[in-house]
Design an enzyme around this catalytic site. Structure first.
Site, PDB file in Angstrom:
ATOM      1  CG  PHE A 110      -1.986  -1.071   1.127  1.00 55.94           C
ATOM      2  CD1 PHE A 110      -3.134  -0.894   0.360  1.00 55.94           C
ATOM      3  CD2 PHE A 110      -1.813  -2.278   1.777  1.00 55.94           C
ATOM      4  CE1 PHE A 110      -4.098  -1.882   0.270  1.00 55.94           C
ATOM      5  CE2 PHE A 110      -2.761  -3.281   1.701  1.00 55.94           C
ATOM      6  CZ  PHE A 110      -3.907  -3.080   0.934  1.00 55.94           C
ATOM      7  CG  LEU A 111       3.606   1.983   2.315  1.00 54.26           C
ATOM      8  CD1 LEU A 111       4.761   1.704   3.266  1.00 54.26           C
ATOM      9  CD2 LEU A 111       2.860   3.245   2.732  1.00 54.26           C
ATOM     10  CB  ALA A 121       4.892   5.701  -6.933  1.00 55.49           C
ATOM     11  N   GLY A 122       1.668   6.101  -7.038  1.00 55.40           N
ATOM     12  CA  GLY A 122       0.459   5.988  -7.845  1.00 55.40           C
ATOM     13  C   GLY A 122      -0.276   7.300  -7.964  1.00 55.40           C
ATOM     14  N   GLY A 156      -8.235   6.591  -2.667  1.00 54.37           N
ATOM     15  CA  GLY A 156      -9.636   7.009  -2.674  1.00 54.37           C
ATOM     16  C   GLY A 156     -10.380   6.174  -1.647  1.00 54.37           C
ATOM     17  CB  CYS A 173     -12.106   3.700   5.340  1.00 51.97           C
ATOM     18  SG  CYS A 173     -13.587   2.665   5.369  1.00 51.97           S
ATOM     19  CE  LYS A 224     -15.223   7.514   7.491  1.00 45.52           C
ATOM     20  NZ  LYS A 224     -14.738   6.807   8.676  1.00 45.52           N
ATOM     21  CE  LYS A 253     -10.450  -1.878  -1.509  1.00 44.40           C
ATOM     22  NZ  LYS A 253     -10.053  -2.233  -0.131  1.00 44.40           N
ATOM     23  NE  ARG A 299     -18.045   4.128  -0.467  1.00 42.50           N
ATOM     24  CZ  ARG A 299     -18.299   3.395   0.624  1.00 42.50           C
ATOM     25  NH1 ARG A 299     -18.991   3.902   1.624  1.00 42.50           N
ATOM     26  NH2 ARG A 299     -17.852   2.152   0.705  1.00 42.50           N
TER      27      ARG A 299
END
Length: 199
Positions: free
Chosen positions: A11-12, A14-15, A19, A22, A25, A82, A89
């Site tokens: 999850f780290l 580059a991209g 979005g 969760c 927010k 994803k 969302r």
């Protein structure tokens, strides 16, 4: 953060930015809590700003190659925020598509599962039944969501079907040298420019 199993290195990467409902927010809430307790959440605010800027960078980098978008067709691969969900969302694709349309581009798009939800949010674009249909006749192609399906595409076929074989890889799932060999002018996130060899 990469050693935290709930986050991890996957999850780290580059991209084009995160979005969903969760994480955005939660980051906003954490910044608010810090501010109400007399702290200065500059880092959190910077993270949120950078996330938004990543979407704008897609347009800037693509424009550097294609020039003006007016009268051109841009294909978008992936709409959900994803892979493996139909959740739209705060999906980066929404803002990217709106910016392209604002600058005069005709947009074609494909997502394996999120198109029904996307149509409710963005009715004014062409939805295609395959990635190959998205690429056909396009002046540029933007990969937004890293679905496994997109990793298995015949990229040589896609490049040949495009009016201009320009690929912006928003998740760095493709090898730049292989894309160059396939005939693409390739751009990724945090990668140098790669253009096809001229024989």
């Amino acid at each position: 953060m990469g050693s935290d199993k709930r986050i991890g290195p996957a999850f780290l990467s580059a991209g084009v930015g995160w979005g969903g409902s969760c994480f955005p927010k939660d980051v906003k809430a954490l910044a608010h809590i810090a501010a109400t307790h007399g702290c200065h959440p500059q880092m959190l605010r910077a993270v949120m700003e950078i996330n938004q800027d990543q979407r704008k960078r897609v347009i800037q980098k693509l424009r550097e190659v294609t020039g003006t978008f007016r009268g051109k067709t841009i294909g978008v691969l992936g709409l959900s925020f994803k892979p493996n969900t139909d959740d739209m969302r705060d999906a980066p694709s929404i803002e990217i598509i709106h910016m392209l349309q604002h600058e005069g581009a005709q947009v074609k798009a494909y997502d394996p599962v999120a198109m029904n939800n996307a149509k409710k949010i963005m009715p004014n674009l062409t939805y295609c039944d395959s990635p190959y249909a998205v690429a056909d006749g396009a002046d540029g192609l933007v990969l937004v969501t890293e679905w496994n399906e997109f990793k298995q595409l015949d990229m040589g076929r896609i490049a040949k079907s495009m009016r201009q074989p320009v690929l912006f890889d928003g998740r760095n799932i493709y090898d730049p040298d292989k894309m160059k060999a396939a005939g693409f002018t390739y751009r990724g996130i945090g990668r140098g420019a790669v253009s096809p060899s001229v024989a």
